[in-house]
Design an enzyme around this catalytic site. Structure first.
Site, PDB file in Angstrom:
ATOM      1  N   LYS A   7      -3.955  -2.170   3.131  1.00  0.00           N
ATOM      2  CA  LYS A   7      -5.123  -1.315   3.366  1.00  0.00           C
ATOM      3  C   LYS A   7      -5.570  -0.613   2.077  1.00  0.00           C
ATOM      4  CE  LYS A   7      -5.563  -2.383   7.679  1.00  0.00           C
ATOM      5  NZ  LYS A   7      -6.696  -3.236   8.113  1.00  0.00           N
ATOM      6  N   TYR A  24       1.864  -2.849   5.095  1.00  0.00           N
ATOM      7  CA  TYR A  24       0.606  -2.514   5.759  1.00  0.00           C
ATOM      8  C   TYR A  24      -0.177  -1.523   4.897  1.00  0.00           C
ATOM      9  CZ  TYR A  24      -2.709  -1.012   9.322  1.00  0.00           C
ATOM     10  OH  TYR A  24      -3.868  -0.718  10.011  1.00  0.00           O
ATOM     11  N   SER A  76     -10.252  -0.516   7.974  1.00  0.00           N
ATOM     12  CA  SER A  76      -9.084  -0.222   7.151  1.00  0.00           C
ATOM     13  C   SER A  76      -8.175   0.720   7.937  1.00  0.00           C
ATOM     14  CB  SER A  76      -9.531   0.391   5.814  1.00  0.00           C
ATOM     15  OG  SER A  76      -8.429   0.626   4.973  1.00  0.00           O
TER      16      SER A  76
END
Length: 272
Positions: free
Chosen positions: A152, A148, A134
């Site tokens: 995550k 992004y 992650s």
């Protein structure tokens, strides 16, 4: 006893570095890449200890097929390192539908498909370690990386739940949460949105805040990752690098203070 380790996204960056380190110490590695030619150096150096496999993690059926091939080839799978992913740089307003979906498809759904494929194998073994790559941006957020960040955060929520569900099967789950490292993630592997002038000041502030010292050296992660793999009680959250922990602590302190500030209003909303 050597471990059997499946690593996705092993063509470059963390995946290639960790694969080499594991092979160097005598483990066996099933390494996946979109193009298996990117794995030729591993095969040349380590021979039969490497099992190279072509995989696009966006293809759910292919994920299940690859896991089955690895199980048949090596007999078991001790560790999964779910590493495939890429960075999308740009303001949220700038992001196209295609870019947003591609980011979630690879970083979240691709990781989910490989996870779903590996769990039955490890459940049957009553042992295994699922390591999800992650980011500390799965715990805190930064501008210019909105999709992004979102991918995550989704990986973290999924994996925290998974850890609770599979604990009784002898399966450990760990989230590796690096701060920035000097890999292809922010270079050749990254995707950029088409810029809007309105966000130029935000982007300038973001990039100006980055110093060479804030980016870790990818090769330096090897001892930490080997320690994680070898731990009999691995952590769920594993912050990697010197920037991640103080950054997360600061944001969480601010978050708790804000919760407390609004606590009376929030509690009264309960109604009784």
């Amino acid at each position: 006893m050597s471990k059997i380790i499946l690593i996705t996204g092993a063509s470059r960056g963390f995946g290639k570095i960790w694969a080499k380190a594991l092979l160097e110490r005598g483990d066996k590695v099933a390494a996946t890449a979109r193009n298996t030619a990117d794995l030729n150096d591993l095969v040349e150096a380590y021979g039969d200890a490497v099992f190279p496999l072509q995989l696009d993690v966006n293809d759910r059926d292919a994920c299940f097929s690859v896991v089955e091939k690895v199980k048949q080839h090596f007999g078991r799978i001790d560790v999964l390192i779910n590493n495939a992913g890429f960075g999308l740089f740009g303001a949220i307003e700038e992001t196209t539908e295609q870019q947003a979906r591609a980011q979630m498809e690879t970083n979240f759904f691709g990781l989910l498909w490989v996870t779903q494929a590996i769990v039955p194998v490890m459940r049957e073994q009553q042992a295994g370690h699922i390591i999800q790559v992650s980011s500390f941006l799965g715990l805190v957020s930064l501008p210019v990386l909105g999709l992004y960040n979102a991918s995550k955060y989704a990986v973290n929520g999924l994996s925290e739940t998974l850890a609770q569900e599979v604990k009784g099967f002898g399966i450990n789950v760990s989230l590796i949460e690096p701060n920035g490292f000097s890999t292809d993630w922010s270079g050749a592997s990254a995707i950029q949105t088409a810029p809007l002038e309105a966000y130029a000041p935000v982007k300038k502030a973001f990039f100006d805040a980055s110093t060479p010292d804030s980016w870790g050296k990818p090769e330096a992660t090897v001892p930490a990752v080997l320690a994680l793999i070898d731990s009999p009680k691995p952590p769920l959250h594993f912050l990697l690098g010197k920037v991640a922990l103080p950054g997360v602590k600061q944001v969480y302190a601010e978050r708790l203070a804000e919760f407390d500030e609004w606590a009376k209003v929030a509690v009264n909303a309960h109604g009784h």
